[in-house]
Motif scaffolding. Sequence first.
Motif, mmCIF file in Angstrom:
data_model
loop_
_atom_site.group_PDB
_atom_site.id
_atom_site.type_symbol
_atom_site.label_atom_id
_atom_site.label_comp_id
_atom_site.label_asym_id
_atom_site.label_seq_id
_atom_site.Cartn_x
_atom_site.Cartn_y
_atom_site.Cartn_z
ATOM 1 N N LEU A 579 -49.585 43.293 -37.004
ATOM 2 C CA LEU A 579 -51.051 42.045 -36.608
ATOM 3 C C LEU A 579 -50.574 42.411 -34.814
ATOM 4 C CD1 LEU A 579 -50.679 39.042 -38.942
ATOM 5 C CD2 LEU A 579 -52.236 41.018 -38.304
ATOM 6 N N TYR A 580 -49.442 42.257 -34.355
ATOM 7 C CA TYR A 580 -48.808 42.324 -32.928
ATOM 8 C C TYR A 580 -47.332 42.980 -32.385
ATOM 9 C CZ TYR A 580 -51.360 37.604 -32.286
ATOM 10 O OH TYR A 580 -52.905 37.402 -32.157
ATOM 11 N N ARG A 581 -47.629 43.551 -32.404
ATOM 12 C CA ARG A 581 -46.582 45.290 -32.099
ATOM 13 C C ARG A 581 -46.398 44.604 -30.251
ATOM 14 N NH1 ARG A 581 -48.787 48.334 -33.608
ATOM 15 N NH2 ARG A 581 -48.239 48.915 -35.617
ATOM 16 N N ARG A 582 -44.626 44.837 -30.939
ATOM 17 C CA ARG A 582 -43.851 44.913 -28.558
ATOM 18 C C ARG A 582 -45.148 44.027 -27.501
ATOM 19 N NH1 ARG A 582 -43.106 51.325 -27.312
ATOM 20 N NH2 ARG A 582 -41.289 51.670 -29.287
ATOM 21 N N GLY A 583 -45.541 42.559 -28.055
ATOM 22 C CA GLY A 583 -45.580 41.592 -26.839
ATOM 23 C C GLY A 583 -47.707 41.290 -26.915
ATOM 24 N N ARG A 584 -48.299 42.608 -27.591
ATOM 25 C CA ARG A 584 -50.050 43.116 -27.749
ATOM 26 C C ARG A 584 -50.560 43.641 -29.437
ATOM 27 N NH1 ARG A 584 -50.404 48.262 -23.760
ATOM 28 N NH2 ARG A 584 -49.801 47.256 -22.142
ATOM 29 N N THR A 607 -46.301 35.838 -29.730
ATOM 30 C CA THR A 607 -47.116 37.181 -29.420
ATOM 31 C C THR A 607 -46.937 37.862 -27.912
ATOM 32 O OG1 THR A 607 -48.675 35.334 -28.210
ATOM 33 C CG2 THR A 607 -49.219 35.397 -30.593
ATOM 34 N N ALA A 608 -45.776 37.213 -27.477
ATOM 35 C CA ALA A 608 -45.667 37.995 -26.165
ATOM 36 C C ALA A 608 -44.589 38.510 -26.070
ATOM 37 C CB ALA A 608 -46.006 37.232 -25.097
ATOM 38 N N CYS A 609 -43.769 38.179 -27.279
ATOM 39 C CA CYS A 609 -42.106 38.266 -27.169
ATOM 40 C C CYS A 609 -42.421 40.743 -27.250
ATOM 41 C CB CYS A 609 -41.819 38.542 -28.450
ATOM 42 S SG CYS A 609 -39.737 38.231 -28.947
ATOM 43 N N LYS A 610 -41.762 40.979 -26.506
ATOM 44 C CA LYS A 610 -41.633 42.333 -26.451
ATOM 45 C C LYS A 610 -41.381 43.672 -26.752
ATOM 46 C CE LYS A 610 -41.814 42.488 -21.769
ATOM 47 N NZ LYS A 610 -41.302 42.736 -20.430
ATOM 48 N N ARG A 611 -40.079 41.958 -27.679
ATOM 49 C CA ARG A 611 -38.959 42.932 -28.438
ATOM 50 C C ARG A 611 -39.149 42.204 -29.853
ATOM 51 N NH1 ARG A 611 -33.278 44.437 -24.995
ATOM 52 N NH2 ARG A 611 -33.904 45.578 -23.460
ATOM 53 N N GLY A 612 -40.296 42.224 -29.871
ATOM 54 C CA GLY A 612 -40.699 41.743 -31.679
ATOM 55 C C GLY A 612 -41.900 42.358 -32.190
ATOM 56 N N GLN A 613 -42.393 41.862 -33.031
ATOM 57 C CA GLN A 613 -43.262 42.287 -33.881
ATOM 58 C C GLN A 613 -44.010 40.836 -34.641
ATOM 59 O OE1 GLN A 613 -43.036 45.591 -36.549
ATOM 60 N NE2 GLN A 613 -41.140 46.150 -36.167
ATOM 61 N N ILE A 614 -44.820 40.737 -35.345
ATOM 62 C CA ILE A 614 -45.359 40.003 -36.029
ATOM 63 C C ILE A 614 -46.387 40.912 -37.288
ATOM 64 C CG2 ILE A 614 -47.025 37.605 -36.163
ATOM 65 C CD1 ILE A 614 -46.445 37.613 -33.916
ATOM 66 N N ASP A 689 -41.496 36.935 -35.376
ATOM 67 C CA ASP A 689 -40.593 37.356 -34.130
ATOM 68 C C ASP A 689 -40.652 36.112 -32.978
ATOM 69 O OD1 ASP A 689 -38.969 39.020 -35.801
ATOM 70 O OD2 ASP A 689 -39.833 40.688 -34.710
ATOM 71 N N ILE A 690 -39.835 35.504 -32.575
ATOM 72 C CA ILE A 690 -39.917 34.582 -30.779
ATOM 73 C C ILE A 690 -38.430 35.406 -30.577
ATOM 74 C CG2 ILE A 690 -40.974 33.581 -32.252
ATOM 75 C CD1 ILE A 690 -38.350 31.605 -32.596
ATOM 76 N N TRP A 691 -39.102 35.033 -29.074
ATOM 77 C CA TRP A 691 -37.930 35.226 -28.055
ATOM 78 C C TRP A 691 -36.411 34.515 -28.351
ATOM 79 C CZ3 TRP A 691 -37.166 39.308 -24.658
ATOM 80 C CH2 TRP A 691 -38.782 39.466 -24.812
ATOM 81 N N LYS A 700 -37.394 37.439 -19.812
ATOM 82 C CA LYS A 700 -38.287 37.539 -20.715
ATOM 83 C C LYS A 700 -39.372 38.824 -20.327
ATOM 84 C CE LYS A 700 -38.129 33.367 -23.099
ATOM 85 N NZ LYS A 700 -39.503 31.817 -23.678
ATOM 86 N N ARG A 701 -40.091 38.735 -18.689
ATOM 87 C CA ARG A 701 -40.264 39.469 -17.853
ATOM 88 C C ARG A 701 -40.129 40.468 -17.686
ATOM 89 N NH1 ARG A 701 -40.997 35.021 -15.140
ATOM 90 N NH2 ARG A 701 -40.212 35.691 -13.518
ATOM 91 N N THR A 702 -39.070 40.779 -17.252
ATOM 92 C CA THR A 702 -38.813 41.836 -17.152
ATOM 93 C C THR A 702 -37.835 42.825 -18.404
ATOM 94 O OG1 THR A 702 -36.349 40.794 -16.657
ATOM 95 C CG2 THR A 702 -38.449 41.559 -14.834
ATOM 96 N N LEU A 703 -37.683 42.149 -19.393
ATOM 97 C CA LEU A 703 -36.864 43.377 -20.929
ATOM 98 C C LEU A 703 -37.441 44.054 -20.940
ATOM 99 C CD1 LEU A 703 -34.759 40.575 -22.655
ATOM 100 C CD2 LEU A 703 -33.771 42.286 -21.248
#
Length: 706
Positions: A579-584, A607-614, A689-691, A700-703
């Motif tokens: 459903l969500y990938r790399r924060g998108r 949903t904005a976790c760029k290092r995770g998925q849902i 996945d959550i930060w 969180k913004r720069t990783l």
Amino acid sequence: RLVSGTPLSSFDILSVFDNPISNRGEFVTHFSEYFQNLIEEEDWKVWIVQVLSKNPNYRIISDNLLQCESFCPFCSEPCLLSSASHEHYCSSLHRPQGIHGWRYAGSKKFVTNDCNIELNRRSRFIFEGVTYKMEDYRTVNEHFSSWKIFAQDAVESKYWKWVFYRFRNEFMEFYKYENNEEIKNWSDLTKEDAISHLYRNFNSTTCNNETFNSTEKTPLEPSIHPRYVYLTAVLTISLAVGVALFLSRYEDSPRKGSHEPKSQEPARSNVLGSLPLTEAEKVDFPIRKELLSAAEKAGHHETVGEAVTAFESLLREHPSSIRAQFGLARCVDMLANLQESNQLLERSIEEYSKVGMSEGDHVLPGLRVDALERLAERASFRGYKHRARDAYIKLSEIQPEVAGWRNLLGVQYLMSGQNSQARVVFEGVLARWENNGKALCHLGYISYSENRFEDAVDLLKRGIALDEDCHEGRVFNNLGDSLLKLNRRTEAYKYYQQGANEGLLLSAWQRSLYNAPNLRSSPWWEPKETGHYDYIHKLESKWRVILSEVMSILDQERGVFEPEDEGLTETGDWKQYTLYRRGRKVAKACERTPKTCQILDSMPDATACKRGQIKFSVMHPGTHVSPHCGPTNCRLRMHLGLIIPDNVRIRVGNETRSWREGKFIILDDSFEHEVWQEGSSIRVILIVDIWHPDLDEHQKRTLSPI
């Protein structure tokens, strides 16, 4: 006169500039003897400033001797620019980091690589007790943040290798090192090799062996002082190679007591004695001041754009100036980085190509290599793998004796998924250099990816034993994972532990490679520890709504679930619906599950976790997921049970648990985990996945996304 402190006149300096120096070696020896005495004085640097700055002509020397006051925090290379108000850069003569006292974690062996190689390898380093990833070096402190270091599999300076090998005992004594066997590979380097390398990098002119013969006294003697590390580079480079450049910066004027030159042939030919001018020097010498002026602008962020304009102007009038072309490429590259512009990045690739891919006498060998190296790196970063491959092929042709270019070519094939072509390249490297650790480790990875685990173990073990460069987290992971596949668990954990002892892995259990420092570490977590207890409770209360949506997809559109594609499923059937990938958000997926996504949208740390998925995860009976670790410690993974049969379980670290319908279990998937599905029906969960709660908003913004 320098020794006595007597000021030099313009005539003194210009007379040196005008007169041929038939034996450059003798000149360097005598001039260096003076500075050799100077370093014994505690106030040597102050003396240079006070004495050499009194006369304007001295500044020709003093400005270039002192340059910027900053030194690279890794290799101790002085900044190549000439003022302090700029981002700092290393010269092309990178030093082994051991010169600055760096050693490999868990041992007393000094680091033989330079900072660019370690950055390219995505290594980690420990500074003041804190472990950092090389790519995050600018977060350490203000000094680290002021340096711009580029990731390259660079060819270290033969000069510095020669220095390091010759004075290895003094370095080991000063830093209390142990002997590093890798340095024995540098024993064949001669003084002539070292000086020729300086010429290729700084003067692009072949060294005349007649003036630097093996019996001539060298400025270096086997008695090292810490300050000698600095003066060795400055004096040898600046005096033996660059003295003419310093003097050429002096304003040309009629010579008192001498006649005007009969022609406009650059006087630099006299300074370098019998060395002929190259085609590039004939073009560039008349515009040397303009080139220097443009280069100076490139040393300041606010004037990089002006430097681009200056180099463009020079090329309009002197289109064959290879230095202007390289300067333009470098400045456009810097501007692309400052503005984060893909358009400028693409232009820099084209400008580098004009230098690196050109043929003819007007191209300086040193600049061509630098341009090709940078072209390959930037093209690879942009995703132009074919351009990067072409550059490494050209580098391999220009410097066939350098195995590194071929290894990097093979890596480009690996990054493009062309493992068979990569295998050919690495096997070619080993045919010529049978003990090349990099090639062995890359072949080991290929064998691992092809499930040829016996071959992988043999190749990776040899690579680790032969080459410290192969001591990377991913190499120890591949070796350990291959041993696990062969049911050699004790041996596998021995190598995992070695990787942890060397600071390459967080621990033998926690083996992620993309990590942030100083995060709490635990295989299992409780909802209150995440900082999102209320949200977790809300999501649990809606579990039947979520189950209803996933069941409708399972019943009507089974084809939308994709098989797990990382090779982790030993037996059975494991599919996922993302459903969500790399924060998108994956828009089409959420159209099928609108209620679930609406619930999820209220939690940006998910949903904005760029290092995770849902994603939904569906696992069929008879499935076994082999032990593995996630890629990063920057997230926590939450599992919401939706359909949970009996006899399903998950192990994280050394503790095994199961799921409950309508409830979350929370784990850190950077720890080794393993799953068994031995039930009588499918197991369905929602993975969120959550930060990690210890990350701040800036991180969180720069990783980078994973």
